[in-house]
Design an enzyme around this catalytic site. Structure first.
Site, PDB file in Angstrom:
ATOM      1  N   TYR A 149       0.821  -1.212   0.000  1.00  7.91           N
ATOM      2  CA  TYR A 149       0.000   0.000   0.000  1.00  7.91           C
ATOM      3  C   TYR A 149       0.856   1.264   0.000  1.00  7.91           C
ATOM      4  O   TYR A 149       0.380   2.352  -0.288  1.00  7.91           O
ATOM      5  CB  TYR A 149      -0.948   0.031   1.204  1.00  7.91           C
ATOM      6  CG  TYR A 149      -2.045  -1.011   1.169  1.00  7.91           C
ATOM      7  CD1 TYR A 149      -2.258  -1.816   0.058  1.00  7.91           C
ATOM      8  CD2 TYR A 149      -2.879  -1.203   2.257  1.00  7.91           C
ATOM      9  CE1 TYR A 149      -3.251  -2.772   0.027  1.00  7.91           C
ATOM     10  CE2 TYR A 149      -3.891  -2.163   2.244  1.00  7.91           C
ATOM     11  CZ  TYR A 149      -4.057  -2.944   1.123  1.00  7.91           C
ATOM     12  OH  TYR A 149      -5.046  -3.893   1.098  1.00  7.91           O
ATOM     13  N   LYS A 200       3.055 -15.504   2.567  1.00 10.38           N
ATOM     14  CA  LYS A 200       3.030 -16.283   1.318  1.00 10.38           C
ATOM     15  C   LYS A 200       4.470 -16.656   1.000  1.00 10.38           C
ATOM     16  O   LYS A 200       5.002 -16.361  -0.077  1.00 10.38           O
ATOM     17  CB  LYS A 200       2.378 -15.414   0.214  1.00 10.38           C
ATOM     18  CG  LYS A 200       2.043 -16.140  -1.051  1.00 10.38           C
ATOM     19  CD  LYS A 200       0.904 -17.139  -0.912  1.00 10.38           C
ATOM     20  CE  LYS A 200       0.739 -17.908  -2.213  1.00 10.38           C
ATOM     21  NZ  LYS A 200      -0.054 -19.134  -2.061  1.00 10.38           N
ATOM     22  N   ASP A 232      -3.253 -18.221   1.887  1.00 12.70           N
ATOM     23  CA  ASP A 232      -4.377 -18.896   1.231  1.00 12.70           C
ATOM     24  C   ASP A 232      -4.968 -19.957   2.167  1.00 12.70           C
ATOM     25  O   ASP A 232      -6.177 -20.086   2.311  1.00 12.70           O
ATOM     26  CB  ASP A 232      -3.981 -19.487  -0.134  1.00 12.70           C
ATOM     27  CG  ASP A 232      -2.600 -20.114  -0.144  1.00 12.70           C
ATOM     28  OD1 ASP A 232      -1.856 -19.966   0.849  1.00 12.70           O
ATOM     29  OD2 ASP A 232      -2.243 -20.753  -1.142  1.00 12.70           O
ATOM     30  N   ASP A 256      -5.519  -6.680   5.944  1.00 13.38           N
ATOM     31  CA  ASP A 256      -6.699  -5.949   5.474  1.00 13.38           C
ATOM     32  C   ASP A 256      -7.780  -6.948   5.054  1.00 13.38           C
ATOM     33  O   ASP A 256      -8.946  -6.859   5.450  1.00 13.38           O
ATOM     34  CB  ASP A 256      -6.257  -5.086   4.277  1.00 13.38           C
ATOM     35  CG  ASP A 256      -7.311  -4.075   3.866  1.00 13.38           C
ATOM     36  OD1 ASP A 256      -8.326  -3.953   4.566  1.00 13.38           O
ATOM     37  OD2 ASP A 256      -7.110  -3.407   2.833  1.00 13.38           O
ATOM     38  N   ASP A 260     -11.444  -8.536   7.355  1.00  9.51           N
ATOM     39  CA  ASP A 260     -12.822  -8.434   6.863  1.00  9.51           C
ATOM     40  C   ASP A 260     -13.486  -9.810   6.883  1.00  9.51           C
ATOM     41  O   ASP A 260     -14.657  -9.951   7.218  1.00  9.51           O
ATOM     42  CB  ASP A 260     -12.861  -7.872   5.434  1.00  9.51           C
ATOM     43  CG  ASP A 260     -13.034  -6.351   5.432  1.00  9.51           C
ATOM     44  OD1 ASP A 260     -12.553  -5.709   6.389  1.00  9.51           O
ATOM     45  OD2 ASP A 260     -13.641  -5.806   4.495  1.00  9.51           O
TER      46      ASP A 260
END
Ligand code: NAD
Length: 378
Positions: A149, A200, A232, A256, A260
């Protein structure tokens, strides 16, 4: 004691829910002998409308002078087509970077009153819970001011030809990784002493660097059980076996997305609070902290007395705990939220999947009033 709190109501439902958090803080102050002085600041869409920029320098400077910051949410369709550097969300990045808060703490738990609002079956929840209970209680620690980001980004080519391209860069320094890991280990030590680094590392070099550093400093936290999981798999494990997690620590983008996902398991995004901490205390009475619900400005329900105010109210409780070490006061707010839910009242988002009796489904005002009544009585 006196505390000065920067208040950024923001856009959409932001002003509706922060107003309720302010009422709850004022009452808590009255009860426990503190005075919270609120300094209202413009940021986000509202600031774009009045000043032309998402985070006016005056707001940033004033935020730095306050002891902590309470934020609603920013953004909305009105500002969606502005260029990236002028969009309301820039205010969030600016405030986080300006205050130097780099660790975002997002607790996600299933309150017994909200079991009906959780999409998982009891037996799925119980299977992964250490004591076989149909619930979970985890904390996501998300790195907040680094990674993709904030990394180098851009485009090459004219955007039409086949070899035109766009790129974003995930780059983390050792210092950035180490400091957020230490916050996460500190949080795990106060909880159930388990920390899972989510990354990852089977593909990304930056993730391998996170693992390398985590395995180095894990030795300093011998009482904490450290584990590693690919993102994942984690996204699958969260809905398959959430009870296995205590503290999850991860990068900006993975945190992030995973938080959620976790919010759905808690019943609604309208329940989840967050604290952004970790900045330097130098020259300040308290280290900087930003407290905000994890939801956005929810333009679809703004101004309709439909927003769940509990995430904002619980964010205020986190402020008392993390910025001011007012544990008793924070617990009193959390107990009042519990009592309001015990009374059977629900905002629409947490009314569950099965027909909740219509007369117990209330709006923002009535839900906040129930919390206030419980706090007064408590
Ligand atoms: P959102 O979180 O605003 O809404 C997603 C869904 O959840 C909507 O259906 C909404 O009605 C519901 N919802 C959210 N909060 C709720 C609450 N307290 N009570 C009941 N229901 C609630 O996400 P979005 O729709 O993707 O984004 C809307 C705007 O908010 C966009 O402009 C986005 O950029 C911005 N946004 C801001 C922040 C922030 O300020 N921290 C975070 C996320 C999104």
């Amino acid at each position: 004691m006196n505390y000065s709190i920067a208040l950024v109501p923001g856009d959409g439902i932001g002003p509706e829910v922060t107003a309720k958090a302010v009422d709850v803080l004022a009452l808590t102050g009255h009860k426990f002998g503190h005075f919270f002085n609120f300094v209202e600041l413009e940021a986000g869409g509202r600031a774009i409308d009045s000043t032309g920029e998402p985070l006016p320098a005056s707001s940033m400077e004033a935020a730095k002078r306050c002891d902590a910051l309470l934020l609603g949410a920013v953004g909305g369709p009105k500002w969606e087509n502005l260029p990236g550097h002028l969009r309301p969300e820039r205010a969030l990045l600016g405030l986080r970077a300006g205050l130097g808060v780099f660790a975002n703490l997002r607790p996600a738990a299933l309150l017994p009153q909200l079991k009906d609002a959780c999409p998982l079956k009891d037996e799925v929840l119980a299977a992964s819970h250490p004591e076989g209970k149909p619930t979970f209680d985890l904390l996501i620690v998300r790195e907040l001011t680094g990674g993709i980001y904030f990394g180098e980004r851009g485009r090459d080519g004219d955007g039409k030809s086949d070899d035109s391209s766009a790129f974003d860069t995930e780059r983390y320094s050792r210092a950035e990784i180490e400091r957020v890991l230490r916050v996460a280990y500190g949080a795990a030590a106060k909880r159930r002493s388990k920390l899972c680094l989510v990354d990852k590392a089977n593909v990304l070099e930056s993730s391998r660097f996170w693992r390398e550093i985590a395995s180095e400093i894990a030795g300093e936290y011998k009482n904490i059980e450290t584990s590693y999981m690919y993102v994942d798999n984690c996204s699958m494990q969260l809905i398959h076996a959430p009870g296995q997690f205590d503290v999850i620590v991860t990068s900006n983008i993975f945190g992030d997305i995973l938080s959620d996902e976790a919010s759905v398991l808690s019943g609604s995004i309208g329940m989840l609070a967050s604290a952004s901490i970790g900045g330097k205390a130098a020259g300040r009475k308290y280290p900087p902290g930003i407290y905000e619900p994890i939801h956005g400005s929810a333009p679809d329900i703004a101004g309709k007395d439909l927003a769940n105010p509990l995430a904002a109210i619980l964010s205020a409780a986190m402020m008392l705990r993390y910025s001011f070490s007012l544990e008793q006061e924070a617990s009193a707010i959390e107990a009042a939220v519990n009592s309001a839910l015990d009374s059977g009242l629900r905002t629409k988002d947490i009314a569950g999947r099965t027909g909740y009796s219509a007369e117990r489904i209330v709006g923002t005002n009535a839900m906040a009033a129930a919390v206030m009544a419980a706090l007064k009585a408590g």
